[in-house]
Design an enzyme around this catalytic site. Structure first.
Site, short mmCIF file in Angstrom:
data_model
loop_
_atom_site.label_atom_id
_atom_site.label_comp_id
_atom_site.label_asym_id
_atom_site.label_seq_id
_atom_site.Cartn_x
_atom_site.Cartn_y
_atom_site.Cartn_z
N ASP A 7 0.83 -1.20 0.00
CA ASP A 7 0.00 0.00 0.00
C ASP A 7 0.87 1.25 0.00
OD1 ASP A 7 -2.64 1.32 0.30
OD2 ASP A 7 -1.78 1.97 2.20
N PHE A 188 -0.60 4.98 1.74
CA PHE A 188 -0.99 5.23 3.13
C PHE A 188 -2.46 5.61 3.26
CE2 PHE A 188 3.54 6.31 2.73
CZ PHE A 188 4.08 5.32 3.54
N ARG A 189 -3.30 5.07 2.39
CA ARG A 189 -4.75 5.30 2.39
C ARG A 189 -5.13 6.74 2.04
NH1 ARG A 189 -4.25 0.50 2.63
NH2 ARG A 189 -5.25 -0.94 4.09
N LEU A 190 -4.18 7.51 1.51
CA LEU A 190 -4.48 8.89 1.12
C LEU A 190 -4.92 8.89 -0.34
CD1 LEU A 190 -1.55 10.73 2.93
CD2 LEU A 190 -3.91 10.40 3.70
#
Length: 210
Positions: A7, A188-190
């Site tokens: 990720d 980083f889920r951004l």
């Protein structure tokens, strides 16, 4: 490499899609890229409907056409989704292309396609698919696989080598979008999320938190 490392190493595409102003043109680009990278059915999409009581239902269908007026799929009108759309003509779509780490969501109002559209698409289907449309009582109880095969054989014999017309209970629906949301994976889920809503003769665009 762990899932978290994968990720973290995710990269956004070089094209910043968030600057685009036409969601249909953007969808067309993404679908073409999916056609080059997805191993199976890049036009597969999760279709969500709800019955008259508001209980939701979801299943995979195939997108068969799209333009400024909406997104089109075909089905047996007597199937569960056909009955649900007759009672509650609103639906949502979710395209997910794992190979591209992208997603597109559509919400909108549903209307039947024209007779001419349905006839033209049905005529373009493979002959066995047209026979299957006559043989299958979609969504209803089936006593055995043999019963389905028998129905296919019966319809095959009935039509022989002649023309196979479109069944009166088989047609298409068009989802006219009231929202189209594009999602692109980020490290980083951004993630990048952009939502389009109709506005006048065009579209209003809004970025969303991931």
């Amino acid at each position: 490499m762990t899932l978290r490392e994968q990720d973290a190493s995710a990269q956004l595409t070089s094209r910043d899609f968030t600057e685009r102003g036409d969601p249909i043109a953007l969808f067309s680009e993404w679908l073409k890229e999916a056609e080059a990278s997805e191993p199976n059915d890049p036009n597969a999409v999760a279709l969500a409907t709800a019955d008259a009581d508001g209980l939701p239902d979801v299943r995979m269908v195939l997108l068969k056409a799209y333009d400024e007026d909406g997104f089109v799929f075909y089905t047996n009108l007597e199937s569960r989704k056909g009955e649900q759309l007759a009672a509650n003509p609103k639906a949502a779509l979710c395209f997910h292309w794992k190979s591209l780490a992208r997603q597109v969501r559509v919400r909108g109002n549903v209307s039947p396609v024209s007779t001419e559209e349905a006839d033209a698409y049905f005529a373009s289907r493979a002959r066995l698919s047209r026979i299957g449309a006559w043989a299958s009582r979609q969504s209803r109880p089936l006593e055995s696989r043999f019963a389905l095969e028998k129905a296919v054989a019966t319809e095959t014999a009935r039509f022989g080598t002649g023309k196979i017309p479109r069944p009166p209970y088989w047609s298409g629906f068009r989802i006219a979008p009231v929202q189209i949301e594009f999602w692109n994976n980020g490290a980083f889920r951004l993630h990048d999320r952009v939502r389009f809503t109709p506005h006048g003769d065009g579209w209003m665009k809004q970025r969303l938190y991931p």
